[in-house]
Design a protein around this motif. Structure first.
Motif, mmCIF file in Angstrom:
data_model
loop_
_atom_site.group_PDB
_atom_site.id
_atom_site.type_symbol
_atom_site.label_atom_id
_atom_site.label_comp_id
_atom_site.label_asym_id
_atom_site.label_seq_id
_atom_site.Cartn_x
_atom_site.Cartn_y
_atom_site.Cartn_z
ATOM 1 N N ALA A 1 0.743 -1.308 0.072
ATOM 2 C CA ALA A 1 0.029 -0.157 -0.121
ATOM 3 C C ALA A 1 0.906 1.266 -0.030
ATOM 4 O O ALA A 1 0.235 2.258 -0.261
ATOM 5 C CB ALA A 1 -0.916 0.081 1.214
ATOM 6 N N GLY A 2 2.158 1.106 0.212
ATOM 7 C CA GLY A 2 3.043 2.459 0.346
ATOM 8 C C GLY A 2 2.632 3.552 1.432
ATOM 9 O O GLY A 2 3.156 4.412 1.085
ATOM 10 N N LEU A 3 2.432 2.899 2.677
ATOM 11 C CA LEU A 3 2.234 3.663 3.692
ATOM 12 C C LEU A 3 3.320 3.392 4.898
ATOM 13 O O LEU A 3 3.408 2.183 5.291
ATOM 14 C CB LEU A 3 0.890 3.228 4.461
ATOM 15 C CG LEU A 3 -0.466 3.285 3.359
ATOM 16 C CD1 LEU A 3 -1.629 2.765 4.176
ATOM 17 C CD2 LEU A 3 -0.460 4.933 2.952
ATOM 18 N N LEU A 4 4.156 4.706 4.881
ATOM 19 C CA LEU A 4 5.258 4.324 5.747
ATOM 20 C C LEU A 4 4.894 3.954 7.289
ATOM 21 O O LEU A 4 4.166 5.061 7.684
ATOM 22 C CB LEU A 4 6.211 5.517 5.735
ATOM 23 C CG LEU A 4 7.594 5.157 6.359
ATOM 24 C CD1 LEU A 4 8.188 4.166 6.264
ATOM 25 C CD2 LEU A 4 8.376 6.636 6.136
ATOM 26 N N ARG B 1 -7.813 -8.545 -6.080
ATOM 27 C CA ARG B 1 -8.123 -7.445 -6.597
ATOM 28 C C ARG B 1 -7.806 -6.381 -5.300
ATOM 29 O O ARG B 1 -7.478 -5.082 -5.758
ATOM 30 C CB ARG B 1 -9.715 -7.312 -6.669
ATOM 31 C CG ARG B 1 -10.255 -7.701 -7.895
ATOM 32 C CD ARG B 1 -11.786 -7.682 -7.858
ATOM 33 N NE ARG B 1 -12.274 -6.393 -7.613
ATOM 34 C CZ ARG B 1 -13.584 -6.041 -7.135
ATOM 35 N NH1 ARG B 1 -14.399 -6.911 -7.038
ATOM 36 N NH2 ARG B 1 -13.883 -4.911 -7.094
ATOM 37 N N ILE B 2 -7.677 -6.838 -4.070
ATOM 38 C CA ILE B 2 -7.291 -6.095 -3.103
ATOM 39 C C ILE B 2 -5.954 -5.672 -3.224
ATOM 40 O O ILE B 2 -5.361 -4.476 -3.022
ATOM 41 C CB ILE B 2 -7.507 -6.685 -1.622
ATOM 42 C CG1 ILE B 2 -8.927 -6.967 -1.498
ATOM 43 C CG2 ILE B 2 -6.907 -5.936 -0.759
ATOM 44 C CD1 ILE B 2 -9.608 -7.670 -0.060
ATOM 45 N N GLY B 3 -5.062 -6.561 -3.724
ATOM 46 C CA GLY B 3 -3.478 -6.253 -3.720
ATOM 47 C C GLY B 3 -3.383 -5.458 -5.043
ATOM 48 O O GLY B 3 -2.367 -4.473 -4.707
ATOM 49 N N ARG B 4 -4.115 -5.447 -6.013
ATOM 50 C CA ARG B 4 -4.035 -4.534 -7.295
ATOM 51 C C ARG B 4 -4.558 -2.968 -6.742
ATOM 52 O O ARG B 4 -3.807 -2.078 -7.004
ATOM 53 C CB ARG B 4 -4.526 -5.085 -8.497
ATOM 54 C CG ARG B 4 -3.739 -6.222 -8.939
ATOM 55 C CD ARG B 4 -4.756 -6.542 -10.459
ATOM 56 N NE ARG B 4 -6.185 -7.040 -10.182
ATOM 57 C CZ ARG B 4 -6.482 -8.254 -10.128
ATOM 58 N NH1 ARG B 4 -5.475 -9.307 -10.002
ATOM 59 N NH2 ARG B 4 -7.734 -8.438 -10.021
ATOM 60 N N ALA B 5 -5.275 -3.163 -5.713
ATOM 61 C CA ALA B 5 -5.885 -1.759 -5.469
ATOM 62 C C ALA B 5 -4.973 -1.090 -4.414
ATOM 63 O O ALA B 5 -4.555 0.081 -4.599
ATOM 64 C CB ALA B 5 -7.252 -1.917 -4.641
ATOM 65 N N GLU C 1 -1.488 -1.468 -4.583
ATOM 66 C CA GLU C 1 -0.577 -1.077 -5.702
ATOM 67 C C GLU C 1 -1.076 0.216 -6.353
ATOM 68 O O GLU C 1 -0.145 1.274 -6.563
ATOM 69 C CB GLU C 1 -0.465 -2.258 -6.673
ATOM 70 C CG GLU C 1 0.662 -1.973 -7.712
ATOM 71 C CD GLU C 1 1.025 -3.124 -8.707
ATOM 72 O OE1 GLU C 1 1.375 -2.807 -9.765
ATOM 73 O OE2 GLU C 1 1.231 -4.309 -8.327
ATOM 74 N N ALA C 2 -2.191 0.254 -6.730
ATOM 75 C CA ALA C 2 -2.750 1.502 -7.428
ATOM 76 C C ALA C 2 -2.661 2.622 -6.431
ATOM 77 O O ALA C 2 -2.049 3.904 -6.917
ATOM 78 C CB ALA C 2 -4.001 1.406 -8.001
ATOM 79 N N ILE C 3 -2.704 2.593 -5.324
ATOM 80 C CA ILE C 3 -2.769 3.557 -4.118
ATOM 81 C C ILE C 3 -1.372 3.941 -4.104
ATOM 82 O O ILE C 3 -0.945 5.060 -3.960
ATOM 83 C CB ILE C 3 -3.534 3.112 -2.761
ATOM 84 C CG1 ILE C 3 -5.109 2.844 -3.194
ATOM 85 C CG2 ILE C 3 -3.190 4.011 -1.728
ATOM 86 C CD1 ILE C 3 -5.775 2.347 -2.078
ATOM 87 N N GLY D 1 7.477 -5.043 -1.548
ATOM 88 C CA GLY D 1 6.450 -5.412 -2.394
ATOM 89 C C GLY D 1 6.695 -6.851 -2.695
ATOM 90 O O GLY D 1 5.886 -7.451 -3.337
ATOM 91 N N ASN D 2 8.069 -7.394 -2.689
ATOM 92 C CA ASN D 2 8.338 -8.735 -2.977
ATOM 93 C C ASN D 2 8.452 -9.616 -1.949
ATOM 94 O O ASN D 2 9.136 -9.528 -0.928
ATOM 95 C CB ASN D 2 9.686 -8.868 -3.559
ATOM 96 C CG ASN D 2 10.095 -10.101 -4.325
ATOM 97 O OD1 ASN D 2 9.254 -11.011 -4.170
ATOM 98 N ND2 ASN D 2 11.003 -9.896 -5.272
ATOM 99 N N ILE D 3 7.360 -10.532 -1.620
ATOM 100 C CA ILE D 3 7.374 -11.414 -0.664
ATOM 101 C C ILE D 3 8.677 -12.262 -0.331
ATOM 102 O O ILE D 3 9.093 -12.170 0.769
ATOM 103 C CB ILE D 3 6.157 -12.286 -0.689
ATOM 104 C CG1 ILE D 3 4.968 -11.593 -0.861
ATOM 105 C CG2 ILE D 3 5.949 -13.359 0.405
ATOM 106 C CD1 ILE D 3 3.572 -12.408 -1.229
#
Length: 361
Positions: free
Chosen positions: A63-66, A208-212, A214-216, A282-284
Protein backbone atom coordinates in the motif's frame (compact mmCIF):
# COMPACT_ATOMS: atom_id res chain seq x y z
CA UNK A 1 20.37 -28.04 -24.95
CA UNK A 2 22.61 -28.74 -21.98
CA UNK A 3 21.61 -31.33 -19.35
CA UNK A 4 20.85 -28.69 -16.70
CA UNK A 5 18.38 -26.91 -18.99
CA UNK A 6 16.68 -30.22 -19.84
CA UNK A 7 16.41 -31.01 -16.14
CA UNK A 8 14.75 -27.66 -15.47
CA UNK A 9 12.17 -28.27 -18.19
CA UNK A 10 11.26 -31.71 -16.87
CA UNK A 11 7.61 -31.78 -15.64
CA UNK A 12 8.63 -33.16 -12.25
CA UNK A 13 11.49 -30.69 -11.70
CA UNK A 14 9.37 -28.21 -9.76
CA UNK A 15 7.95 -30.87 -7.45
CA UNK A 16 11.37 -32.37 -6.87
CA UNK A 17 12.63 -28.93 -5.88
CA UNK A 18 9.69 -28.43 -3.52
CA UNK A 19 10.32 -31.85 -1.95
CA UNK A 20 14.02 -31.07 -1.42
CA UNK A 21 13.19 -27.73 0.21
CA UNK A 22 10.60 -29.41 2.46
CA UNK A 23 13.06 -32.10 3.55
CA UNK A 24 15.71 -29.44 4.24
CA UNK A 25 13.32 -27.39 6.37
CA UNK A 26 12.21 -30.45 8.32
CA UNK A 27 15.80 -31.54 9.01
CA UNK A 28 17.13 -28.02 9.69
CA UNK A 29 16.59 -27.86 13.50
CA UNK A 30 18.36 -31.18 14.09
CA UNK A 31 21.31 -30.05 11.95
CA UNK A 32 21.51 -26.73 13.79
CA UNK A 33 21.26 -28.50 17.15
CA UNK A 34 24.54 -30.25 16.34
CA UNK A 35 26.22 -26.82 16.18
CA UNK A 36 24.41 -25.46 19.21
CA UNK A 37 20.86 -25.29 20.50
CA UNK A 38 21.13 -21.49 20.50
CA UNK A 39 21.01 -21.53 16.69
CA UNK A 40 17.67 -23.32 16.73
CA UNK A 41 16.33 -20.56 18.97
CA UNK A 42 17.79 -17.92 16.65
CA UNK A 43 16.02 -19.65 13.75
CA UNK A 44 12.74 -19.46 15.66
CA UNK A 45 13.21 -15.73 16.11
CA UNK A 46 14.09 -15.44 12.43
CA UNK A 47 10.68 -16.94 11.61
CA UNK A 48 9.01 -14.48 13.99
CA UNK A 49 10.78 -11.62 12.21
CA UNK A 50 9.67 -13.01 8.85
CA UNK A 51 6.07 -12.95 10.07
CA UNK A 52 6.50 -9.35 11.23
CA UNK A 53 8.20 -8.32 7.99
CA UNK A 54 5.46 -9.91 5.88
CA UNK A 55 2.84 -8.03 7.89
CA UNK A 56 4.68 -4.73 7.53
CA UNK A 57 5.19 -5.43 3.83
CA UNK A 58 1.42 -5.23 3.36
CA UNK A 59 1.43 -1.69 4.77
CA UNK A 60 4.71 -0.43 3.33
CA UNK A 61 5.35 -2.63 0.28
CA UNK A 62 1.83 -3.18 -1.06
CA UNK A 63 0.00 0.00 0.00
CA UNK A 64 3.00 2.36 0.21
CA UNK A 65 2.19 3.63 3.73
CA UNK A 66 5.28 4.25 5.86
CA UNK A 67 4.78 2.79 9.35
CA UNK A 68 7.45 3.30 12.04
CA UNK A 69 5.29 2.06 14.90
CA UNK A 70 4.59 -1.45 13.65
CA UNK A 71 6.14 -3.09 16.70
CA UNK A 72 3.15 -1.79 18.72
CA UNK A 73 0.92 -4.46 17.15
CA UNK A 74 3.52 -7.07 18.04
CA UNK A 75 3.32 -5.83 21.63
CA UNK A 76 -0.48 -5.91 21.66
CA UNK A 77 -0.56 -9.54 20.49
CA UNK A 78 2.13 -10.49 23.00
CA UNK A 79 0.32 -8.93 25.95
CA UNK A 80 -3.06 -10.36 24.96
CA UNK A 81 -1.54 -13.83 24.99
CA UNK A 82 0.30 -13.17 28.26
CA UNK A 83 -2.81 -11.86 30.04
CA UNK A 84 -4.97 -14.78 28.91
CA UNK A 85 -2.41 -17.55 29.49
CA UNK A 86 -0.61 -16.80 32.74
CA UNK A 87 -1.14 -16.61 36.51
CA UNK A 88 -1.32 -12.80 36.25
CA UNK A 89 -5.14 -12.95 36.14
CA UNK A 90 -5.17 -16.71 36.72
CA UNK A 91 -6.55 -17.24 33.20
CA UNK A 92 -5.22 -20.18 31.23
CA UNK A 93 -7.02 -20.32 27.90
CA UNK A 94 -5.68 -22.56 25.09
CA UNK A 95 -3.43 -21.06 22.43
CA UNK A 96 -5.87 -21.75 19.59
CA UNK A 97 -8.39 -19.44 21.28
CA UNK A 98 -5.93 -16.71 22.28
CA UNK A 99 -4.04 -16.25 18.99
CA UNK A 100 -7.19 -15.25 17.04
CA UNK A 101 -8.15 -12.90 19.87
CA UNK A 102 -4.68 -11.34 19.81
CA UNK A 103 -4.87 -10.95 16.02
CA UNK A 104 -8.32 -9.33 16.33
CA UNK A 105 -7.25 -6.89 19.04
CA UNK A 106 -4.14 -5.96 17.04
CA UNK A 107 -6.37 -5.53 13.97
CA UNK A 108 -8.58 -3.15 15.97
CA UNK A 109 -5.52 -1.14 17.00
CA UNK A 110 -4.47 -1.05 13.34
CA UNK A 111 -7.83 0.48 12.43
CA UNK A 112 -7.51 2.96 15.31
CA UNK A 113 -4.12 4.00 13.94
CA UNK A 114 -5.25 4.10 10.33
CA UNK A 115 -8.46 6.09 10.79
CA UNK A 116 -6.92 9.46 11.81
CA UNK A 117 -3.98 9.11 9.39
CA UNK A 118 -5.90 8.49 6.14
CA UNK A 119 -4.85 11.79 4.58
CA UNK A 120 -1.22 11.65 5.68
CA UNK A 121 1.65 10.44 3.53
CA UNK A 122 5.43 10.20 3.74
CA UNK A 123 7.19 11.91 6.61
CA UNK A 124 4.00 13.03 8.35
CA UNK A 125 2.62 9.49 8.41
CA UNK A 126 5.97 8.20 9.68
CA UNK A 127 5.94 10.69 12.57
CA UNK A 128 2.37 9.79 13.59
CA UNK A 129 3.02 6.03 13.49
CA UNK A 130 6.27 6.54 15.40
CA UNK A 131 4.35 8.36 18.11
CA UNK A 132 1.72 5.60 18.19
CA UNK A 133 4.36 2.95 18.80
CA UNK A 134 5.89 4.95 21.65
CA UNK A 135 2.47 5.62 23.20
CA UNK A 136 1.71 1.88 23.31
CA UNK A 137 5.08 1.13 24.92
CA UNK A 138 4.62 3.87 27.53
CA UNK A 139 1.12 2.61 28.35
CA UNK A 140 2.44 -0.92 28.80
CA UNK A 141 5.14 0.44 31.06
CA UNK A 142 2.72 2.37 33.28
CA UNK A 143 -0.54 0.41 33.39
CA UNK A 144 0.23 -1.10 36.78
CA UNK A 145 -1.50 1.44 39.00
CA UNK A 146 -4.21 1.83 40.26
CA UNK A 147 -5.25 -1.31 38.36
CA UNK A 148 -2.43 -3.72 37.58
CA UNK A 149 -3.09 -4.62 33.96
CA UNK A 150 0.41 -5.06 32.51
CA UNK A 151 2.54 -5.31 35.69
CA UNK A 152 4.50 -2.30 34.45
CA UNK A 153 8.24 -2.60 33.78
CA UNK A 154 8.38 -5.90 35.69
CA UNK A 155 6.52 -7.60 32.88
CA UNK A 156 4.50 -10.81 32.98
CA UNK A 157 6.17 -14.11 33.87
CA UNK A 158 5.40 -17.85 33.76
CA UNK A 159 3.35 -17.57 30.57
CA UNK A 160 1.84 -20.89 29.51
CA UNK A 161 3.58 -22.87 26.80
CA UNK A 162 1.68 -24.06 23.76
CA UNK A 163 0.03 -27.50 23.93
CA UNK A 164 -0.86 -29.40 20.76
CA UNK A 165 -2.74 -32.74 20.98
CA UNK A 166 -1.45 -33.26 24.49
CA UNK A 167 2.18 -32.40 23.66
CA UNK A 168 3.63 -29.76 25.98
CA UNK A 169 6.02 -27.51 24.06
CA UNK A 170 7.72 -26.56 27.31
CA UNK A 171 9.08 -30.08 27.94
CA UNK A 172 11.26 -32.61 26.16
CA UNK A 173 9.33 -35.11 24.00
CA UNK A 174 10.64 -38.45 22.70
CA UNK A 175 9.27 -39.73 19.41
CA UNK A 176 10.93 -42.98 18.36
CA UNK A 177 14.70 -42.43 18.19
CA UNK A 178 14.33 -38.61 18.08
CA UNK A 179 14.17 -36.20 21.00
CA UNK A 180 12.19 -33.01 20.41
CA UNK A 181 13.08 -30.15 22.74
CA UNK A 182 10.68 -27.27 23.25
CA UNK A 183 12.78 -25.12 20.92
CA UNK A 184 12.57 -27.69 18.11
CA UNK A 185 8.82 -28.17 18.62
CA UNK A 186 8.29 -24.42 18.43
CA UNK A 187 10.29 -24.38 15.21
CA UNK A 188 7.83 -26.72 13.50
CA UNK A 189 4.86 -24.82 14.91
CA UNK A 190 6.24 -21.50 13.69
CA UNK A 191 7.09 -23.01 10.31
CA UNK A 192 3.49 -24.21 9.87
CA UNK A 193 2.13 -20.76 10.75
CA UNK A 194 4.64 -19.15 8.38
CA UNK A 195 3.51 -21.34 5.48
CA UNK A 196 -0.09 -20.22 6.04
CA UNK A 197 0.93 -16.56 6.20
CA UNK A 198 2.98 -16.84 2.99
CA UNK A 199 0.03 -18.40 1.15
CA UNK A 200 -2.27 -15.61 2.41
CA UNK A 201 0.25 -12.98 1.26
CA UNK A 202 0.58 -14.54 -2.18
CA UNK A 203 -3.20 -14.69 -2.58
CA UNK A 204 -3.54 -11.07 -1.43
CA UNK A 205 -0.87 -9.87 -3.84
CA UNK A 206 -2.62 -11.42 -6.84
CA UNK A 207 -6.12 -10.39 -5.79
CA UNK A 208 -8.21 -7.30 -6.53
CA UNK A 209 -7.27 -6.00 -3.10
CA UNK A 210 -3.56 -6.36 -3.84
CA UNK A 211 -3.92 -4.53 -7.15
CA UNK A 212 -5.91 -1.78 -5.42
CA UNK A 213 -3.10 -1.36 -2.85
CA UNK A 214 -0.56 -1.16 -5.67
CA UNK A 215 -2.64 1.50 -7.42
CA UNK A 216 -2.84 3.56 -4.22
CA UNK A 217 0.91 3.23 -3.74
CA UNK A 218 1.62 4.43 -7.29
CA UNK A 219 -0.90 7.30 -7.48
CA UNK A 220 -3.65 7.68 -4.91
CA UNK A 221 -5.51 10.36 -6.90
CA UNK A 222 -5.56 8.20 -10.02
CA UNK A 223 -6.69 5.20 -7.97
CA UNK A 224 -9.57 7.21 -6.52
CA UNK A 225 -10.59 8.42 -9.98
CA UNK A 226 -10.73 4.77 -11.14
CA UNK A 227 -13.32 3.99 -8.48
CA UNK A 228 -11.09 2.49 -5.78
CA UNK A 229 -12.26 3.28 -2.25
CA UNK A 230 -8.85 4.45 -1.05
CA UNK A 231 -10.10 5.06 2.49
CA UNK A 232 -11.26 1.48 3.02
CA UNK A 233 -8.27 0.00 1.22
CA UNK A 234 -5.79 1.88 3.40
CA UNK A 235 -7.65 0.89 6.54
CA UNK A 236 -7.65 -2.71 5.35
CA UNK A 237 -3.86 -2.56 4.82
CA UNK A 238 -3.33 -1.30 8.37
CA UNK A 239 -5.72 -3.91 9.77
CA UNK A 240 -4.24 -6.86 7.85
CA UNK A 241 -0.66 -5.91 8.64
CA UNK A 242 -1.50 -5.41 12.32
CA UNK A 243 -3.21 -8.81 12.58
CA UNK A 244 -0.04 -10.59 11.40
CA UNK A 245 1.92 -8.64 14.00
CA UNK A 246 -0.58 -9.73 16.67
CA UNK A 247 -0.16 -13.40 15.78
CA UNK A 248 3.64 -13.08 15.88
CA UNK A 249 3.41 -11.35 19.26
CA UNK A 250 1.30 -14.13 20.74
CA UNK A 251 3.79 -16.76 19.65
CA UNK A 252 6.65 -14.63 21.02
CA UNK A 253 4.97 -14.68 24.45
CA UNK A 254 4.55 -18.45 24.35
CA UNK A 255 8.16 -19.04 23.33
CA UNK A 256 9.71 -16.62 25.82
CA UNK A 257 7.46 -17.35 28.78
CA UNK A 258 8.12 -13.75 29.86
CA UNK A 259 7.48 -10.34 28.30
CA UNK A 260 8.12 -6.75 29.33
CA UNK A 261 7.86 -3.37 27.58
CA UNK A 262 11.61 -3.40 26.86
CA UNK A 263 11.01 -6.02 24.18
CA UNK A 264 9.00 -3.55 22.06
CA UNK A 265 11.22 -0.51 21.66
CA UNK A 266 11.60 1.68 18.57
CA UNK A 267 14.72 -0.13 17.38
CA UNK A 268 12.59 -3.24 16.80
CA UNK A 269 10.29 -1.31 14.45
CA UNK A 270 13.32 0.06 12.61
CA UNK A 271 14.78 -3.44 12.34
CA UNK A 272 11.59 -4.88 10.82
CA UNK A 273 11.33 -1.96 8.38
CA UNK A 274 14.98 -2.52 7.42
CA UNK A 275 14.15 -6.14 6.60
CA UNK A 276 11.40 -5.04 4.22
CA UNK A 277 13.56 -2.39 2.54
CA UNK A 278 16.65 -4.61 2.33
CA UNK A 279 14.82 -7.57 0.83
CA UNK A 280 12.74 -5.53 -1.59
CA UNK A 281 9.49 -3.74 -0.79
CA UNK A 282 6.47 -5.44 -2.32
CA UNK A 283 8.32 -8.69 -3.05
CA UNK A 284 7.29 -11.44 -0.61
CA UNK A 285 10.36 -13.62 -1.25
CA UNK A 286 12.64 -10.60 -1.01
CA UNK A 287 11.15 -9.65 2.36
CA UNK A 288 11.73 -13.21 3.60
CA UNK A 289 15.36 -13.02 2.45
CA UNK A 290 15.83 -9.65 4.16
CA UNK A 291 14.42 -10.97 7.45
CA UNK A 292 16.69 -14.03 7.35
CA UNK A 293 19.81 -11.97 6.62
CA UNK A 294 19.14 -9.32 9.26
CA UNK A 295 18.50 -12.01 11.86
CA UNK A 296 21.40 -14.34 11.17
CA UNK A 297 24.18 -12.02 9.97
CA UNK A 298 24.34 -9.96 13.20
CA UNK A 299 24.41 -13.19 15.23
CA UNK A 300 27.21 -14.59 13.10
CA UNK A 301 29.13 -11.35 13.57
CA UNK A 302 28.50 -11.53 17.31
CA UNK A 303 30.13 -14.98 17.50
CA UNK A 304 33.00 -14.31 15.08
CA UNK A 305 34.12 -10.76 15.94
CA UNK A 306 36.12 -11.73 19.04
CA UNK A 307 37.86 -14.85 17.58
CA UNK A 308 38.88 -12.91 14.45
CA UNK A 309 40.41 -10.14 16.59
CA UNK A 310 42.34 -12.66 18.66
CA UNK A 311 43.59 -14.35 15.50
CA UNK A 312 44.73 -11.06 13.93
CA UNK A 313 46.04 -9.16 16.96
CA UNK A 314 46.51 -11.80 19.63
CA UNK A 315 43.92 -10.17 21.86
CA UNK A 316 40.51 -8.51 21.74
CA UNK A 317 40.91 -4.75 21.05
CA UNK A 318 37.31 -3.67 20.47
CA UNK A 319 34.09 -4.84 22.04
CA UNK A 320 32.60 -7.48 19.69
CA UNK A 321 29.19 -5.83 20.03
CA UNK A 322 30.63 -2.55 18.70
CA UNK A 323 32.25 -4.34 15.75
CA UNK A 324 29.04 -6.20 15.05
CA UNK A 325 26.99 -3.01 14.85
CA UNK A 326 29.65 -1.18 12.81
CA UNK A 327 29.85 -3.93 10.21
CA UNK A 328 26.09 -4.30 10.21
CA UNK A 329 25.59 -0.58 9.63
CA UNK A 330 28.26 -0.48 6.92
CA UNK A 331 26.64 -3.39 5.11
CA UNK A 332 23.25 -1.64 5.19
CA UNK A 333 24.76 1.58 3.80
CA UNK A 334 26.53 -0.26 0.98
CA UNK A 335 23.42 -2.20 0.02
CA UNK A 336 21.27 0.94 -0.06
CA UNK A 337 23.89 2.66 -2.24
CA UNK A 338 24.27 -0.14 -4.77
CA UNK A 339 20.90 -1.94 -4.45
CA UNK A 340 18.39 0.81 -3.55
CA UNK A 341 15.46 -1.37 -4.60
CA UNK A 342 16.56 -4.16 -2.28
CA UNK A 343 18.18 -7.52 -2.90
CA UNK A 344 15.10 -8.98 -4.62
CA UNK A 345 13.03 -5.99 -5.77
CA UNK A 346 9.56 -6.43 -7.21
CA UNK A 347 9.08 -5.78 -10.93
CA UNK A 348 7.07 -2.65 -10.18
CA UNK A 349 9.79 -1.31 -7.91
CA UNK A 350 12.40 -1.87 -10.63
CA UNK A 351 10.31 0.15 -13.09
CA UNK A 352 9.85 2.95 -10.54
CA UNK A 353 13.62 3.29 -10.05
CA UNK A 354 14.27 3.12 -13.80
CA UNK A 355 11.77 5.94 -14.45
CA UNK A 356 13.24 8.01 -11.60
CA UNK A 357 16.75 7.53 -13.00
CA UNK A 358 15.60 8.57 -16.50
CA UNK A 359 13.91 11.70 -15.12
CA UNK A 360 17.05 12.60 -13.17
CA UNK A 361 19.11 12.38 -16.36
Amino acid sequence: MNPLARLREHPAAKWIGVALIAISLLALPFALAQVGTAWVRITNFAILYILLALGLNIVVGFAGLLDLGYIAFYAVGAYVYALLASPHFNIHWPWWAILPIGASVACLFGILLGTPTLKLRGDYLAIVTLGFGEIIRIFLNNLSDPFNLTNGPKGITTIDAIHVVGIDFGNLTKLGPLYFSGTIKYYYFLLAVLMVVIVVNLRLQDSRIGRAWEAIREDELAARSMGINTRNMKLLAFAMGASFGGVAGGMFSAIQGFISPESFVLTESVMVLSMVVLGGMGNIWGVILGAILLTFVPEVLRYTADPVQRWLFGRSLIDPEVIRMLLFGLAMVMIMLFRPAGLLPSAVRKRELAVAADNAD
